[in-house]
Design a protein around this motif. Sequence first.
Motif, PDB file in Angstrom:
ATOM      1  N   TYR A  29      17.979  -0.383 -19.113  1.00 27.12           N
ATOM      2  CA  TYR A  29      16.785  -1.132 -19.994  1.00 27.12           C
ATOM      3  C   TYR A  29      15.856  -0.571 -20.490  1.00 27.12           C
ATOM      4  CZ  TYR A  29      13.580  -4.733 -21.176  1.00 27.12           C
ATOM      5  OH  TYR A  29      12.701  -5.558 -21.809  1.00 27.12           O
ATOM      6  N   ALA A  30      15.221   0.162 -19.345  1.00 24.22           N
ATOM      7  CA  ALA A  30      13.923   0.910 -19.632  1.00 24.22           C
ATOM      8  C   ALA A  30      14.048   2.011 -20.601  1.00 24.22           C
ATOM      9  CB  ALA A  30      13.302   1.235 -18.413  1.00 24.22           C
ATOM     10  N   PHE A  31      15.147   2.707 -20.375  1.00 21.28           N
ATOM     11  CA  PHE A  31      15.611   3.776 -21.339  1.00 21.28           C
ATOM     12  C   PHE A  31      15.564   3.379 -22.774  1.00 21.28           C
ATOM     13  CE2 PHE A  31      19.387   6.093 -23.279  1.00 21.28           C
ATOM     14  CZ  PHE A  31      18.601   7.193 -23.616  1.00 21.28           C
ATOM     15  N   SER A  32      16.617   2.194 -22.777  1.00 24.06           N
ATOM     16  CA  SER A  32      16.822   1.799 -24.304  1.00 24.06           C
ATOM     17  C   SER A  32      15.742   1.356 -24.837  1.00 24.06           C
ATOM     18  CB  SER A  32      17.839   0.699 -24.179  1.00 24.06           C
ATOM     19  OG  SER A  32      18.895   0.802 -23.722  1.00 24.06           O
ATOM     20  N   LYS A  33      14.753   0.690 -24.181  1.00 19.37           N
ATOM     21  CA  LYS A  33      13.519   0.300 -24.492  1.00 19.37           C
ATOM     22  C   LYS A  33      12.428   1.412 -25.268  1.00 19.37           C
ATOM     23  CE  LYS A  33       9.203  -2.583 -23.555  1.00 19.37           C
ATOM     24  NZ  LYS A  33       8.712  -3.332 -22.724  1.00 19.37           N
ATOM     25  N   ALA A  34      12.412   2.547 -24.494  1.00 17.72           N
ATOM     26  CA  ALA A  34      11.797   3.782 -24.824  1.00 17.72           C
ATOM     27  C   ALA A  34      12.337   4.235 -25.926  1.00 17.72           C
ATOM     28  CB  ALA A  34      11.635   4.499 -23.339  1.00 17.72           C
ATOM     29  N   ILE A  44       5.967  19.980 -16.770  1.00 17.59           N
ATOM     30  CA  ILE A  44       6.504  18.602 -17.335  1.00 17.59           C
ATOM     31  C   ILE A  44       8.146  18.982 -18.014  1.00 17.59           C
ATOM     32  CG2 ILE A  44       6.440  16.779 -19.132  1.00 17.59           C
ATOM     33  CD1 ILE A  44       3.300  17.176 -18.860  1.00 17.59           C
ATOM     34  N   MET A  45       8.445  19.920 -18.363  1.00 18.13           N
ATOM     35  CA  MET A  45       9.673  19.867 -19.220  1.00 18.13           C
ATOM     36  C   MET A  45      10.561  20.339 -18.034  1.00 18.13           C
ATOM     37  SD  MET A  45       8.974  21.997 -22.897  1.00 18.13           S
ATOM     38  CE  MET A  45       7.745  23.008 -22.241  1.00 18.13           C
ATOM     39  N   GLN A  83       3.234  10.804 -22.729  1.00 21.35           N
ATOM     40  CA  GLN A  83       3.705  10.783 -24.169  1.00 21.35           C
ATOM     41  C   GLN A  83       4.590  12.030 -24.248  1.00 21.35           C
ATOM     42  OE1 GLN A  83       0.277  10.216 -26.485  1.00 21.35           O
ATOM     43  NE2 GLN A  83       0.694   7.924 -26.525  1.00 21.35           N
ATOM     44  N   PHE A  84       4.065  13.112 -23.899  1.00 27.26           N
ATOM     45  CA  PHE A  84       4.806  14.306 -23.908  1.00 27.26           C
ATOM     46  C   PHE A  84       6.191  14.482 -23.230  1.00 27.26           C
ATOM     47  CE2 PHE A  84       5.742  18.781 -22.761  1.00 27.26           C
ATOM     48  CZ  PHE A  84       5.311  19.698 -24.027  1.00 27.26           C
ATOM     49  N   GLN A  85       5.935  14.119 -21.970  1.00 21.91           N
ATOM     50  CA  GLN A  85       7.381  13.917 -21.122  1.00 21.91           C
ATOM     51  C   GLN A  85       8.104  12.967 -21.854  1.00 21.91           C
ATOM     52  OE1 GLN A  85       7.242  11.725 -17.371  1.00 21.91           O
ATOM     53  NE2 GLN A  85       8.158  13.627 -16.201  1.00 21.91           N
ATOM     54  N   MET A  86       7.702  11.747 -22.319  1.00 21.88           N
ATOM     55  CA  MET A  86       8.437  10.777 -22.695  1.00 21.88           C
ATOM     56  C   MET A  86       9.210  11.330 -24.004  1.00 21.88           C
ATOM     57  SD  MET A  86       8.205   7.365 -21.807  1.00 21.88           S
ATOM     58  CE  MET A  86       8.074   6.211 -23.308  1.00 21.88           C
ATOM     59  N   ARG A  87       8.440  12.038 -24.945  1.00 18.82           N
ATOM     60  CA  ARG A  87       9.362  12.613 -25.972  1.00 18.82           C
ATOM     61  C   ARG A  87      10.176  13.708 -25.794  1.00 18.82           C
ATOM     62  NH1 ARG A  87       5.718  16.400 -30.098  1.00 18.82           N
ATOM     63  NH2 ARG A  87       5.998  17.805 -28.196  1.00 18.82           N
ATOM     64  N   TYR A  88      10.146  14.614 -24.606  1.00 22.76           N
ATOM     65  CA  TYR A  88      10.807  15.598 -24.083  1.00 22.76           C
ATOM     66  C   TYR A  88      12.245  14.892 -23.532  1.00 22.76           C
ATOM     67  CZ  TYR A  88      12.620  19.924 -22.346  1.00 22.76           C
ATOM     68  OH  TYR A  88      13.111  21.156 -22.185  1.00 22.76           O
ATOM     69  N   ARG A  89      12.104  13.898 -22.671  1.00 20.24           N
ATOM     70  CA  ARG A  89      13.087  13.138 -22.249  1.00 20.24           C
ATOM     71  C   ARG A  89      13.956  12.535 -23.132  1.00 20.24           C
ATOM     72  NH1 ARG A  89      10.746   9.132 -17.386  1.00 20.24           N
ATOM     73  NH2 ARG A  89      10.574  10.629 -15.676  1.00 20.24           N
ATOM     74  N   GLU A 143      12.599   6.183 -31.640  1.00 14.55           N
ATOM     75  CA  GLU A 143      13.444   6.551 -32.643  1.00 14.55           C
ATOM     76  C   GLU A 143      13.915   5.472 -33.739  1.00 14.55           C
ATOM     77  OE1 GLU A 143      14.904   9.600 -32.948  1.00 14.55           O
ATOM     78  OE2 GLU A 143      13.577  10.242 -31.357  1.00 14.55           O
ATOM     79  N   GLY A 144      13.231   4.183 -33.243  1.00 12.87           N
ATOM     80  CA  GLY A 144      13.399   3.113 -34.336  1.00 12.87           C
ATOM     81  C   GLY A 144      14.950   2.536 -34.266  1.00 12.87           C
ATOM     82  N   ILE A 145      15.891   3.031 -33.544  1.00 14.85           N
ATOM     83  CA  ILE A 145      17.164   2.352 -33.208  1.00 14.85           C
ATOM     84  C   ILE A 145      17.682   2.581 -31.718  1.00 14.85           C
ATOM     85  CG2 ILE A 145      18.078   3.118 -35.744  1.00 14.85           C
ATOM     86  CD1 ILE A 145      19.500   5.406 -34.345  1.00 14.85           C
ATOM     87  N   SER A 146      18.468   1.640 -31.374  1.00 15.14           N
ATOM     88  CA  SER A 146      19.028   1.493 -30.015  1.00 15.14           C
ATOM     89  C   SER A 146      19.817   3.020 -29.736  1.00 15.14           C
ATOM     90  CB  SER A 146      19.888   0.511 -29.749  1.00 15.14           C
ATOM     91  OG  SER A 146      21.086   0.532 -30.423  1.00 15.14           O
ATOM     92  N   PRO A 147      19.903   3.374 -28.421  1.00 15.80           N
ATOM     93  CA  PRO A 147      20.967   4.431 -28.061  1.00 15.80           C
ATOM     94  C   PRO A 147      22.205   4.272 -28.745  1.00 15.80           C
ATOM     95  CG  PRO A 147      19.458   4.030 -26.275  1.00 15.80           C
ATOM     96  CD  PRO A 147      19.221   2.541 -27.269  1.00 15.80           C
TER      97      PRO A 147
END
Length: 290
Positions: free
Chosen positions: A263-268, A191-192, A229-235, A273-277
Amino acid sequence: MMKLSPNVRRAWNHRESGMRLKARIIFDYELLYLEKGQLTIRIGDTIHTIMPGDIILFKPGKEHEFIESSGECWMPHIHFDALHEDDFEEVPINYKNLSECSQKEKGWIREEVLESVLQIPDVIRVENHGEILKTLQQLIHTYERRDLDFFILQKSLALKLIYLIVKGLEASQASGLKVHDKSLDATATLIMERFDQTILLEELSKTATLSVFHYSRLFKQKYGLTPHQFQMRYRIEKAKDLMIYSPLSVTSIAEKVGYGSVYAFSKAFKQMEGISPRKFIQTFTGMNEL
């Protein structure tokens, strides 16, 4: 868990023949390791027979009593607060039941977090109990001397005890996890290495030589996250590095870490992280995105 900041109230090697103690509650936690002998105790409504290698965690406000013992009992143990409390030095060790306590004393009963958050039971039976005993003895040794480094060292050793207990409980509950540990690590590495690609769950489970259901369950048990979720966190972690250390735009970073649109990246990113990129870049670099 982030609020854990244990303070040890008392620590000692208690050895007793004919051990008995009337029903009581305590305001803090008490961790007791039975090194030798045998105990019969009651915690709440449950009677327990405690043998050498067993560990007991008495919890704040939960009634218990020592009914009887067999032989000389060696019981290294500590009293401690799991969370930092401003009145730590004011609170004594209690030997009364709840009905005998004053309102002020009842106000000293600490918040219970070790069972509610970490699922640590009253009686703990784990394979790594020898390592737990070694750390407990080190903490008692430190408490008895209480040099200038005690405040820092007692916290680190108490946290280590909690960590060892949690890991011991996880290991005892996950017999299948040890068998598949290497194959699960192999899929995490996959995954990494391919974090910017879509990897089907079927491919990961095949790499682990497990069914999709069994693989998904064991992966989450080991890492606390699903493979997705693991991949999302690593990304997101990769994206944060690029935002801090590279001049790339948010759109370029989104592409590099495997998102089809900014858009998809900013949403994830905001979800994790609780804030936008863009806010992240501004906060951590002091610059606005070009």
